[in-house]
Design an enzyme around this catalytic site. Structure first.
Site, short mmCIF file in Angstrom:
data_model
loop_
_atom_site.label_atom_id
_atom_site.label_comp_id
_atom_site.label_asym_id
_atom_site.label_seq_id
_atom_site.Cartn_x
_atom_site.Cartn_y
_atom_site.Cartn_z
N ASP A 7 22.07 21.68 46.96
CA ASP A 7 22.79 22.02 48.19
C ASP A 7 22.31 23.41 48.60
O ASP A 7 21.66 24.11 47.81
CB ASP A 7 24.31 22.03 47.95
CG ASP A 7 25.09 22.35 49.22
OD1 ASP A 7 24.67 21.91 50.30
OD2 ASP A 7 26.11 23.08 49.14
N SER A 8 22.70 23.81 49.80
CA SER A 8 22.31 25.13 50.29
C SER A 8 23.24 26.21 49.74
O SER A 8 23.63 27.12 50.46
CB SER A 8 22.38 25.14 51.82
OG SER A 8 23.72 24.90 52.20
N CYS A 70 24.92 17.52 49.68
CA CYS A 70 24.97 18.20 50.98
C CYS A 70 24.93 17.14 52.08
O CYS A 70 23.98 16.35 52.15
CB CYS A 70 23.75 19.10 51.07
SG CYS A 70 23.49 19.80 52.70
N GLU A 146 41.42 34.91 49.50
CA GLU A 146 41.98 35.42 50.77
C GLU A 146 41.02 35.20 51.93
O GLU A 146 41.41 34.80 53.03
CB GLU A 146 42.24 36.92 50.65
CG GLU A 146 43.63 37.22 50.15
CD GLU A 146 43.83 38.70 49.90
OE1 GLU A 146 43.27 39.53 50.64
OE2 GLU A 146 44.54 39.00 48.93
N HIS A 171 30.49 22.66 51.56
CA HIS A 171 31.07 24.01 51.52
C HIS A 171 32.54 24.01 51.95
O HIS A 171 33.34 24.80 51.46
CB HIS A 171 30.30 24.95 52.45
CG HIS A 171 29.03 25.48 51.86
ND1 HIS A 171 27.89 24.71 51.73
CD2 HIS A 171 28.71 26.70 51.35
CE1 HIS A 171 26.94 25.44 51.18
NE2 HIS A 171 27.41 26.65 50.94
#
Ligand code: DGL
Length: 204
Positions: A7-8, A70, A146, A171
């Protein structure tokens, strides 16, 4: 059995975790291609070139199976990788749109990169959110909770009228804890597919 994944960046680690749970006895080689992050707003041909190079690295390293962890690389390059390696098993993650549509009667928000959003057609009940910069922002924020929560809020406040969210980029799975709607992610589906493929290869 050696399973290769790429994946990136950090997104595919969510897929790796799901696969490790479902196929625990395999060994895994994870290629973190953050040098090329983000994939999602590059031209298709460039993603094909990057993804093919990653597949070659993994097969040359002895991988028996490759998981494209991905959605963007799957949409842009899975066909080319499969054509280049016709005798190899290549599994690609795709947005879990179908399960989301079957589980709610209303609209579903698909969050994805511009490539994943643009290369496929989605049914009318899908609100397609093409996010230009979100994957790169998550890559930079990870693993700060956060910052990830702030990214989830900033992203979701742009959309309304949906009953469920599809995380169509690996992601985006880091935003799941902060999404207040049912979420559908493709990682478990890939893990089930990997189990079927490895069972077949090992005669198990
Ligand atoms: N994590 C990737 C995906 O699932 C791509 C993120 C990017 O590099 O744009 O689509």
């Amino acid at each position: 059995m050696l399973i290769g994944m790429f994946d990136s960046g950090a997104g595919g680690l969510n897929v790796l975790n799901a696969c490790k749970k479902t196929v625990p006895r395999a060994r895994y080689l994870y290629l973190d291609d953050s040098a090329h992050c983000p994939y999602g707003n590059k031209p298709k041909e460039e993603i094909e070139r990057i993804a093919l190079r990653n597949a070659k690295l993994l097969f040359d390293a002895g991988c028996d199976v490759i998981v494209i962890a991905c959605n963007t690389a799957t949409a842009a390059a899975a066909t080319l990788i499969r054509k280049t390696y016709p005798d190899k098993a290549v599994i690609g993650i795709e947005p879990a749109v179908r399960p989301a549509l079957s589980s709610v009667g209303g609209k579903v928000l698909l969050l994805a990169t511009p490539i994943t959003a643009g290369l496929r057609k989605y049914p009318d009940r899908v609100i397609v959110g093409a996010e230009e910069t979100l994957a790169a922002e998550i890559e930079a924020a990870y693993p700060n909770a956060e910052k990830l929560e702030a990214l989830a809020e900033k992203t979701l406040e742009k959309y309304s009228g949906y009953e469920a969210v599809v995380t169509g980029c690996t992601h985006y799975a880091y935003l799941i804890p902060y999404i207040r709607a049912p979420v559908f992610d493709g990682a478990d589906g890939v893990a089930r597919r990997l189990k079927a493929v490895t069972d077949k290869l090992t005669g198990g």
